[in-house]
Design a protein around this motif. Sequence first.
Motif, PDB file in Angstrom:
ATOM      1  N   VAL A   1     -11.162  48.279 -31.334  1.00 55.51           N
ATOM      2  CA  VAL A   1     -10.500  47.481 -30.294  1.00 55.51           C
ATOM      3  C   VAL A   1      -9.571  46.454 -30.928  1.00 55.51           C
ATOM      4  N   ALA A   2     -10.019  45.835 -32.019  1.00 55.82           N
ATOM      5  CA  ALA A   2      -9.165  44.874 -32.725  1.00 55.82           C
ATOM      6  C   ALA A   2      -7.896  45.554 -33.224  1.00 55.82           C
ATOM      7  N   GLY A   3      -8.041  46.769 -33.763  1.00 57.19           N
ATOM      8  CA  GLY A   3      -6.876  47.497 -34.238  1.00 57.19           C
ATOM      9  C   GLY A   3      -5.895  47.820 -33.128  1.00 57.19           C
ATOM     10  N   MET A   4      -6.413  48.103 -31.934  1.00 60.62           N
ATOM     11  CA  MET A   4      -5.534  48.377 -30.801  1.00 60.62           C
ATOM     12  C   MET A   4      -4.698  47.152 -30.445  1.00 60.62           C
ATOM     13  N   PHE A   5      -5.317  45.992 -30.474  1.00 58.48           N
ATOM     14  CA  PHE A   5      -4.562  44.778 -30.152  1.00 58.48           C
ATOM     15  C   PHE A   5      -3.574  44.432 -31.270  1.00 58.48           C
ATOM     16  N   VAL A   6      -3.944  44.747 -32.512  1.00 55.63           N
ATOM     17  CA  VAL A   6      -3.003  44.543 -33.623  1.00 55.63           C
ATOM     18  C   VAL A   6      -1.790  45.452 -33.446  1.00 55.63           C
ATOM     19  N   ALA A   7      -2.039  46.712 -33.067  1.00 63.10           N
ATOM     20  CA  ALA A   7      -0.938  47.652 -32.839  1.00 63.10           C
ATOM     21  C   ALA A   7      -0.086  47.233 -31.647  1.00 63.10           C
ATOM     22  N   LEU A   8      -0.696  46.587 -30.668  1.00 61.93           N
ATOM     23  CA  LEU A   8       0.003  46.203 -29.440  1.00 61.93           C
ATOM     24  C   LEU A   8       0.908  44.993 -29.645  1.00 61.93           C
ATOM     25  N   PHE A   9       0.461  44.003 -30.414  1.00 65.54           N
ATOM     26  CA  PHE A   9       1.171  42.732 -30.581  1.00 65.54           C
ATOM     27  C   PHE A   9       2.578  42.954 -31.130  1.00 65.54           C
ATOM     28  N   PRO A  10       3.574  42.209 -30.617  1.00 64.58           N
ATOM     29  CA  PRO A  10       3.545  41.090 -29.667  1.00 64.58           C
ATOM     30  C   PRO A  10       3.627  41.526 -28.205  1.00 64.58           C
ATOM     31  N   ASP A  11       3.681  42.822 -27.960  1.00 63.98           N
ATOM     32  CA  ASP A  11       3.649  43.292 -26.576  1.00 63.98           C
ATOM     33  C   ASP A  11       2.255  43.100 -25.986  1.00 63.98           C
ATOM     34  N   VAL A  12       2.195  42.984 -24.680  1.00 62.91           N
ATOM     35  CA  VAL A  12       0.911  43.031 -23.988  1.00 62.91           C
ATOM     36  C   VAL A  12       0.851  44.253 -23.087  1.00 62.91           C
ATOM     37  N   MET A  13       2.042  44.777 -22.714  1.00 63.73           N
ATOM     38  CA  MET A  13       2.126  45.994 -21.912  1.00 63.73           C
ATOM     39  C   MET A  13       3.501  46.620 -22.140  1.00 63.73           C
ATOM     40  N   PRO A  14       3.594  47.523 -23.099  1.00 61.57           N
ATOM     41  CA  PRO A  14       4.891  48.128 -23.420  1.00 61.57           C
ATOM     42  C   PRO A  14       5.419  48.987 -22.272  1.00 61.57           C
ATOM     43  N   SER A  15       6.722  49.043 -22.147  1.00 58.70           N
ATOM     44  CA  SER A  15       7.366  49.880 -21.129  1.00 58.70           C
ATOM     45  C   SER A  15       7.868  51.167 -21.769  1.00 58.70           C
ATOM     46  N   SER A  16       7.514  52.301 -21.167  1.00 60.70           N
ATOM     47  CA  SER A  16       8.014  53.584 -21.646  1.00 60.70           C
ATOM     48  C   SER A  16       9.374  53.901 -21.042  1.00 60.70           C
ATOM     49  N   THR A  17       9.800  53.129 -20.055  1.00 63.70           N
ATOM     50  CA  THR A  17      11.102  53.322 -19.414  1.00 63.70           C
ATOM     51  C   THR A  17      12.220  52.733 -20.257  1.00 63.70           C
ATOM     52  N   ASP A  18      12.016  51.493 -20.668  1.00 62.49           N
ATOM     53  CA  ASP A  18      13.009  50.780 -21.477  1.00 62.49           C
ATOM     54  C   ASP A  18      12.273  49.696 -22.246  1.00 62.49           C
ATOM     55  N   VAL A  19      12.472  49.658 -23.545  1.00 62.45           N
ATOM     56  CA  VAL A  19      11.791  48.657 -24.376  1.00 62.45           C
ATOM     57  C   VAL A  19      12.074  47.243 -23.889  1.00 62.45           C
ATOM     58  N   ALA A  20      13.272  47.038 -23.341  1.00 64.64           N
ATOM     59  CA  ALA A  20      13.642  45.708 -22.851  1.00 64.64           C
ATOM     60  C   ALA A  20      12.771  45.271 -21.680  1.00 64.64           C
ATOM     61  N   ASN A  21      12.115  46.210 -20.998  1.00 62.04           N
ATOM     62  CA  ASN A  21      11.270  45.876 -19.847  1.00 62.04           C
ATOM     63  C   ASN A  21       9.819  45.596 -20.239  1.00 62.04           C
ATOM     64  N   SER A  22       9.507  45.705 -21.514  1.00 66.35           N
ATOM     65  CA  SER A  22       8.125  45.505 -21.964  1.00 66.35           C
ATOM     66  C   SER A  22       7.673  44.079 -21.713  1.00 66.35           C
ATOM     67  N   LEU A  23       6.390  43.945 -21.367  1.00 65.04           N
ATOM     68  CA  LEU A  23       5.795  42.626 -21.211  1.00 65.04           C
ATOM     69  C   LEU A  23       5.285  42.184 -22.573  1.00 65.04           C
ATOM     70  N   THR A  24       5.621  40.957 -22.960  1.00 67.44           N
ATOM     71  CA  THR A  24       5.239  40.430 -24.262  1.00 67.44           C
ATOM     72  C   THR A  24       4.438  39.143 -24.091  1.00 67.44           C
TER      73      THR A  24
END
Length: 337
Positions: free
Chosen positions: A261-284
């Motif tokens: 689980v820690a590794g998943m959050f490391v891979a996610l940071f600084p995003d909190v919810m990436p957008s597959s539509t457009d990177v610019a729409n990702s929540l960080t």
Amino acid sequence: MELTTIWFVVIAFLWIGYFALEGFDFGVGMLLPVLARNDTERRVMINTIGPVWDGNEVWLLVAGGATFAAFPHWYATLFSGFYLPLLLILVALIARGVAFEYRHKRHDAQWQSRWDMAIVVGSLVPALLWGVAFANILAGVPIDADMEFTGSLLTLLNPFGLLGGLVTLTLFITHGATFIALKTVGDIRVRARALAWKSGLVAAVLAVVFLVWLQVQTGTVASAVVFALAALLLLAGVAAAYVGREGVSFAGTFGAIALAVAGMFVALFPDVMPSSTDVANSLTTTNAAATSYSLRIMTWVAAIFTPLVLGYQTWTYWVFRRRIGTHHIPTAELASR
């Protein structure tokens, strides 16, 4: 370190605690019809988690509350986009909690059998769907410029998401088996120990495939190191279960889940919810965060109360640390007096 980063770490810690602790609860529930041969043995298994299961669920409540307060945009997008899976998880958890409280109210085989099934289903559904949800969060989901989820339930039921669900399902089964082996005596202990290393091998294969797939998609060098350590701990736990070292085995599965689980959050940071539509729409951690004033108030509250909660839960586990067996379970006649 910025407060947004601190609260990202805090939320990661809460999810680590939830999965590592509630994970064996789910495993015990799912294994109820597998390891127990009669009602007495089922009561033994339920009693292993009886004093702690509700405390373990507090981690989920706090994680949800912290997300709402620290990252309101993340909370809004997540809970609207993942509404149906989260609703199913909530219903399953409610049914499971009610079953724990009501199965012993009547000494009737059919009554208890139905509540036992509620425990099994109420454990299986979250164990599967949490993996599906987190896998999709990591891979990215369709989010538009207004921070709104634009997909559907079928969007979440993709191969990567389903594999994530199978990983958490098998991991929790293994974690539950190691916990039962650690907490019981007699035949249940022997069966749980035998199952733990077998299910652990299946979980290890699925987890390695999932983590490699994740690493290829969104991973970093740091997350690769954490995932590698998680895999090693899981294999160590499986090996320890095979030779009968129950304490080491449980520590291995516990550590593996925590590091994964820690590794998943490391891979996610600084995003909190990436957008597959457009990177610019990702929540960080920046654009999804609350105001700095809110984060400061939350930090002071967390600094005061978190040690108290951790201390209380540690004390609970210490008090109920003993193994239990069928000889600890009173007969129906004695229980009804």
